[in-house]
Design a protein around this motif. Structure first.
Motif, PDB file in Angstrom:
ATOM      1  N   LEU A  97     -13.292  14.586   1.735  1.00 42.56           N
ATOM      2  CA  LEU A  97     -11.984  13.997   2.003  1.00 42.56           C
ATOM      3  C   LEU A  97     -12.090  12.478   2.152  1.00 42.56           C
ATOM      4  O   LEU A  97     -11.227  11.729   1.676  1.00 42.56           O
ATOM      5  N   ALA A  98     -13.157  12.017   2.811  1.00 39.01           N
ATOM      6  CA  ALA A  98     -13.370  10.577   2.951  1.00 39.01           C
ATOM      7  C   ALA A  98     -13.577   9.920   1.591  1.00 39.01           C
ATOM      8  O   ALA A  98     -13.093   8.806   1.344  1.00 39.01           O
ATOM      9  N   ASP A  99     -14.298  10.615   0.697  1.00 33.55           N
ATOM     10  CA  ASP A  99     -14.491  10.082  -0.657  1.00 33.55           C
ATOM     11  C   ASP A  99     -13.150   9.909  -1.369  1.00 33.55           C
ATOM     12  O   ASP A  99     -12.943   8.928  -2.100  1.00 33.55           O
ATOM     13  N   LYS A 100     -12.240  10.873  -1.162  1.00 32.26           N
ATOM     14  CA  LYS A 100     -10.918  10.765  -1.771  1.00 32.26           C
ATOM     15  C   LYS A 100     -10.177   9.534  -1.236  1.00 32.26           C
ATOM     16  O   LYS A 100      -9.490   8.831  -1.981  1.00 32.26           O
ATOM     17  N   LEU A 101     -10.323   9.272   0.054  1.00 33.73           N
ATOM     18  CA  LEU A 101      -9.676   8.090   0.636  1.00 33.73           C
ATOM     19  C   LEU A 101     -10.229   6.801   0.045  1.00 33.73           C
ATOM     20  O   LEU A 101      -9.483   5.838  -0.178  1.00 33.73           O
ATOM     21  N   LEU A 102     -11.538   6.771  -0.212  1.00 31.19           N
ATOM     22  CA  LEU A 102     -12.123   5.566  -0.810  1.00 31.19           C
ATOM     23  C   LEU A 102     -11.613   5.350  -2.234  1.00 31.19           C
ATOM     24  O   LEU A 102     -11.391   4.205  -2.650  1.00 31.19           O
ATOM     25  N   VAL A 103     -11.433   6.437  -2.966  1.00 29.07           N
ATOM     26  CA  VAL A 103     -10.841   6.319  -4.308  1.00 29.07           C
ATOM     27  C   VAL A 103      -9.430   5.748  -4.216  1.00 29.07           C
ATOM     28  O   VAL A 103      -9.032   4.872  -4.993  1.00 29.07           O
ATOM     29  N   ILE A 104      -8.661   6.232  -3.243  1.00 27.88           N
ATOM     30  CA  ILE A 104      -7.304   5.732  -3.037  1.00 27.88           C
ATOM     31  C   ILE A 104      -7.328   4.247  -2.660  1.00 27.88           C
ATOM     32  O   ILE A 104      -6.535   3.439  -3.171  1.00 27.88           O
ATOM     33  N   ALA A 105      -8.232   3.883  -1.747  1.00 30.16           N
ATOM     34  CA  ALA A 105      -8.319   2.485  -1.317  1.00 30.16           C
ATOM     35  C   ALA A 105      -8.622   1.571  -2.504  1.00 30.16           C
ATOM     36  O   ALA A 105      -8.006   0.506  -2.656  1.00 30.16           O
ATOM     37  N   ASP A 106      -9.565   1.971  -3.343  1.00 29.84           N
ATOM     38  CA  ASP A 106      -9.903   1.169  -4.530  1.00 29.84           C
ATOM     39  C   ASP A 106      -8.700   1.063  -5.472  1.00 29.84           C
ATOM     40  O   ASP A 106      -8.417  -0.008  -6.028  1.00 29.84           O
ATOM     41  N   ALA A 107      -7.994   2.189  -5.650  1.00 28.16           N
ATOM     42  CA  ALA A 107      -6.834   2.193  -6.555  1.00 28.16           C
ATOM     43  C   ALA A 107      -5.725   1.286  -6.018  1.00 28.16           C
ATOM     44  O   ALA A 107      -5.094   0.541  -6.787  1.00 28.16           O
ATOM     45  N   GLU A 108      -5.495   1.335  -4.707  1.00 25.92           N
ATOM     46  CA  GLU A 108      -4.435   0.493  -4.141  1.00 25.92           C
ATOM     47  C   GLU A 108      -4.828  -0.988  -4.171  1.00 25.92           C
ATOM     48  O   GLU A 108      -3.985  -1.857  -4.377  1.00 25.92           O
ATOM     49  N   LYS A 109      -6.088  -1.282  -3.975  1.00 25.70           N
ATOM     50  CA  LYS A 109      -6.525  -2.672  -4.054  1.00 25.70           C
ATOM     51  C   LYS A 109      -6.305  -3.222  -5.461  1.00 25.70           C
ATOM     52  O   LYS A 109      -5.772  -4.333  -5.638  1.00 25.70           O
ATOM     53  N   ARG A 110      -6.703  -2.443  -6.476  1.00 24.47           N
ATOM     54  CA  ARG A 110      -6.474  -2.879  -7.861  1.00 24.47           C
ATOM     55  C   ARG A 110      -4.989  -3.043  -8.132  1.00 24.47           C
ATOM     56  O   ARG A 110      -4.562  -4.018  -8.764  1.00 24.47           O
ATOM     57  N   PHE A 111      -4.199  -2.071  -7.664  1.00 25.95           N
ATOM     58  CA  PHE A 111      -2.753  -2.099  -7.926  1.00 25.95           C
ATOM     59  C   PHE A 111      -2.118  -3.352  -7.342  1.00 25.95           C
ATOM     60  O   PHE A 111      -1.374  -4.061  -8.039  1.00 25.95           O
ATOM     61  N   PHE A 112      -2.361  -3.624  -6.073  1.00 30.15           N
ATOM     62  CA  PHE A 112      -1.677  -4.749  -5.439  1.00 30.15           C
ATOM     63  C   PHE A 112      -2.188  -6.091  -5.963  1.00 30.15           C
ATOM     64  O   PHE A 112      -1.439  -7.074  -5.973  1.00 30.15           O
ATOM     65  N   ARG A 113      -3.415  -6.148  -6.407  1.00 32.18           N
ATOM     66  CA  ARG A 113      -3.887  -7.375  -7.058  1.00 32.18           C
ATOM     67  C   ARG A 113      -3.152  -7.602  -8.373  1.00 32.18           C
ATOM     68  O   ARG A 113      -2.740  -8.719  -8.683  1.00 32.18           O
ATOM     69  N   ARG A 114      -2.982  -6.546  -9.152  1.00 32.97           N
ATOM     70  CA  ARG A 114      -2.255  -6.650 -10.422  1.00 32.97           C
ATOM     71  C   ARG A 114      -0.785  -6.983 -10.159  1.00 32.97           C
ATOM     72  O   ARG A 114      -0.177  -7.789 -10.892  1.00 32.97           O
ATOM     73  N   LEU A 115      -0.207  -6.354  -9.145  1.00 33.57           N
ATOM     74  CA  LEU A 115       1.196  -6.604  -8.832  1.00 33.57           C
ATOM     75  C   LEU A 115       1.397  -8.058  -8.405  1.00 33.57           C
ATOM     76  O   LEU A 115       2.361  -8.714  -8.815  1.00 33.57           O
ATOM     77  N   ARG A 116       0.498  -8.554  -7.582  1.00 30.80           N
ATOM     78  CA  ARG A 116       0.591  -9.955  -7.140  1.00 30.80           C
ATOM     79  C   ARG A 116       0.515 -10.899  -8.346  1.00 30.80           C
ATOM     80  O   ARG A 116       1.269 -11.873  -8.433  1.00 30.80           O
ATOM     81  N   GLU A 117      -0.366 -10.600  -9.278  1.00 32.93           N
ATOM     82  CA  GLU A 117      -0.512 -11.439 -10.471  1.00 32.93           C
ATOM     83  C   GLU A 117       0.763 -11.375 -11.312  1.00 32.93           C
ATOM     84  O   GLU A 117       1.189 -12.391 -11.891  1.00 32.93           O
ATOM     85  N   ALA A 118       1.396 -10.202 -11.360  1.00 35.68           N
ATOM     86  CA  ALA A 118       2.579 -10.027 -12.212  1.00 35.68           C
ATOM     87  C   ALA A 118       3.778 -10.827 -11.720  1.00 35.68           C
ATOM     88  O   ALA A 118       4.640 -11.209 -12.529  1.00 35.68           O
ATOM     89  N   VAL A 119       3.838 -11.108 -10.417  1.00 33.26           N
ATOM     90  CA  VAL A 119       5.022 -11.804  -9.879  1.00 33.26           C
ATOM     91  C   VAL A 119       4.707 -13.229  -9.456  1.00 33.26           C
ATOM     92  O   VAL A 119       5.506 -13.856  -8.751  1.00 33.26           O
ATOM     93  N   LYS A 120       3.579 -13.767  -9.881  1.00 28.95           N
ATOM     94  CA  LYS A 120       3.256 -15.161  -9.555  1.00 28.95           C
ATOM     95  C   LYS A 120       4.308 -16.090 -10.155  1.00 28.95           C
ATOM     96  O   LYS A 120       4.731 -15.911 -11.275  1.00 28.95           O
TER      97      LYS A 120
END
Length: 334
Positions: free
Chosen positions: A311-334
């Motif tokens: 279950l912890a491994d699943k959370l780490l996958v989610i954390a990595d996915a959300e980090k990538r997502f919000f970095r891309r989102l931030r770049e998209a609205v610069k």
């Protein structure tokens, strides 16, 4: 006294109350749009605050933040109050209703009589809107209900002053003034997105945003050894309940944010937001899968493969996915 207020059912209490109040003042925006402008997507793991003797997990900002952010970004003046005296709080509420003003309230759900018993627990961050009073009975627009409800004077006072973690202390909020000019929706959308990116990526403390998801994963690996089998299972159940059952929903909020990005793409003329909406939907699926496997673990319906480490491994996958997502989102609205 009864205000001509259009009740609307919603997925989440505060974004639903906000959308309904805005509609009363002639501002028609969807619940996902309210949620996105209000930067409603969040994660926090707070072991230093206890709910039912367990750490608090939350997938939303503190109550009132969404309403305040949305009204601020749309150029609407709002007001809010807390009280020490229960009777004075009810008098203040009645005065606003007499002026024809619908009033948002933060309440505890345990003593809400129209809630099914299985959904009553000591959670003091539920939002409702009071839209009238006849005699001793108040009309309640609760977005989780299909139709308006009613509460007596004593019932409303009791839930407004519920005790426990984050007591609401009679908190109420309302619109004070609406500008005659049309709100700048594009600017509000971009501001909301930028704040949400910052809240998920930039808070330096380890309990919030993406860092908080990783901290929860690290703690979860040690739960069974540190707490024992029973307490570890209860802690896991608390996470799942906050994720899927309570108004701090994790996966559901991700889907709502994806709907916001779809709508925002057209308003801002940013086609990249549509692609990011699809990515956020996938992240919502990851959260839902985590909740499903966690529930199987808690109910002992899984095999040995479903461990706290898994279950912890699943959370780490989610954390990595959300980090990538919000970095891309931030770049998209610069």
């Amino acid at each position: 006294m009864k205000i001509d207020f259009e009740h609307g059912q919603a997925a989440h209490c505060e974004s639903g109350v906000t959308a309904n109040i805005l509609r009363f003042y002639g501002i028609h925006i969807s619940e996902p749009m309210v949620f996105g402008i209000g930067a409603g997507l969040f994660f926090s793991y707070m072991p230093f605050i206890r709910l039912h003797q367990m750490p608090v997990f939350s997938f939303r900002p503190l109550p009132g933040h969404i309403f305040a952010r949305v009204t601020g970004r749309l150029g609407i003046r709002m007001n809010k109050r807390r009280f020490l005296n229960e009777d004075k709080s009810m008098e203040a509420l009645d005065k606003l209703l007499e002026q024809g003003i619908p009033v948002g309230n933060v309440v505890g759900v345990f003593y809400l009589p129209y809630f099914p018993k299985e959904y009553r627990f000591h959670f003091n961050a539920h939002n409702i809107c009071i839209t009238g009073k006849e005699g001793d009975v108040y009309t309640v627009s609760d977005p989780v209900s299909q139709v308006p409800k009613e509460l007596t004077h004593d019932e409303l006072k009791r839930v407004r002053f519920a005790r426990g973690t984050f007591p609401p202390m009679g908190k109420m909020y309302w619109v004070k003034h609406v500008s005659t000019t049309s709100p700048d929706l594009r600017s509000a959308i971009l501001s909301g997105i930028r704040l949400n990116c910052s809240r998920m990526l930039d808070i330096p403390m380890p309990w919030f945003g993406v860092r908080g998801i990783r901290m929860l994963a690290a703690k979860m690996r040690r739960w069974e050894r540190k707490l024992g089998v029973k307490k570890a299972a209860l802690q896991l159940a608390q996470v799942i309940r906050m994720l899927e059952e309570i108004g701090t929903g994790g996966a559901g909020f991700r889907y709502m944010y994806a709907a916001f990005l779809q709508e925002a793409a057209g308003i801002t003329n940013q086609p990249a937001l549509r692609e990011l909406a699809t990515e956020m939907t996938r992240i919502g699926d990851l959260w839902r899968n985590f909740a499903f496997e966690g529930a199987r673990k808690f109910k002992k319906r899984s095999d040995d493969v479903c461990t706290y480490d898994a279950l912890a491994d699943k959370l780490l996958v989610i954390a990595d996915a959300e980090k990538r997502f919000f970095r891309r989102l931030r770049e998209a609205v610069k």
